[in-house]
Design a protein around this motif. Sequence first.
Motif, short mmCIF file in Angstrom:
data_model
loop_
_atom_site.label_atom_id
_atom_site.label_comp_id
_atom_site.label_asym_id
_atom_site.label_seq_id
_atom_site.Cartn_x
_atom_site.Cartn_y
_atom_site.Cartn_z
N ALA A 19 63.40 78.46 20.95
CA ALA A 19 62.43 77.45 20.52
C ALA A 19 63.12 76.09 20.36
CB ALA A 19 61.76 77.87 19.21
N ALA A 20 64.33 76.09 19.79
CA ALA A 20 65.07 74.83 19.64
C ALA A 20 65.40 74.23 21.00
CB ALA A 20 66.35 75.07 18.83
N GLU A 21 65.76 75.07 21.97
CA GLU A 21 66.04 74.57 23.32
C GLU A 21 64.78 74.01 23.98
OE1 GLU A 21 67.90 77.61 25.66
OE2 GLU A 21 69.78 77.50 24.52
N THR A 22 63.64 74.64 23.73
CA THR A 22 62.38 74.13 24.25
C THR A 22 62.08 72.76 23.66
OG1 THR A 22 61.52 76.37 24.60
CG2 THR A 22 59.89 74.60 24.42
N ALA A 23 62.29 72.61 22.37
CA ALA A 23 62.07 71.31 21.71
C ALA A 23 63.03 70.25 22.26
CB ALA A 23 62.25 71.45 20.20
N ALA A 24 64.25 70.64 22.58
CA ALA A 24 65.22 69.70 23.15
C ALA A 24 64.77 69.25 24.54
CB ALA A 24 66.61 70.33 23.22
N LEU A 25 64.23 70.16 25.33
CA LEU A 25 63.71 69.81 26.65
C LEU A 25 62.56 68.82 26.52
CD1 LEU A 25 63.47 70.35 29.78
CD2 LEU A 25 61.80 72.11 29.15
N LEU A 26 61.67 69.05 25.56
CA LEU A 26 60.56 68.13 25.34
C LEU A 26 61.07 66.75 24.92
CD1 LEU A 26 58.04 70.51 23.55
CD2 LEU A 26 57.95 69.67 25.92
N LYS A 27 62.10 66.74 24.09
CA LYS A 27 62.69 65.46 23.67
C LYS A 27 63.20 64.68 24.87
CE LYS A 27 66.73 63.61 21.30
NZ LYS A 27 67.94 63.94 20.54
#
Length: 152
Positions: free
Chosen positions: A85-93
């Motif tokens: 989930a944290a990696e997904t949020a980083a991709l969105l950032k």
Amino acid sequence: MRVPHDAMIVVADGRKMLLLRNEGDATIPNLQVEKKVVDKHNPDHNEQATDLAGGAMGTRTAGAQWGGGNMEEVDFHQQEEDRFAAETAALLKERALRNEFESLIIVAPPRTLGELRKHYHKEVSERITAEIGKDLTGHTVPQIEQLLLKTE
């Protein structure tokens, strides 16, 4: 729900993530897959755990002295889902900072949605038009389109 033209839709859980773009209009979405990620390194918890939870030294004989009780078993599977989930949020950032979307719809199970929220960058948060607490990762793209239209 109306899905704006060119909106980005993220359908995720702790193991899978679909990044979709609406190439249709707000009333008749035409979602196209831009990216698909499957975390193949996250087997079920039972396959990752190697032992039962242990007890702290002295817990059985002097529980009050040592704080009492057994130690909780580490849920490696959940830790991996939280990392995903944290990696997904980083991709969105990254994509938000490159101005690759103006409108963002997030669809994820409530637990994953909560973990994503912990990691949203300000630029991502400002672009979120909807968050839907459902697991749609097992659905086809046409099914996701229909379910988004039915969501209020």
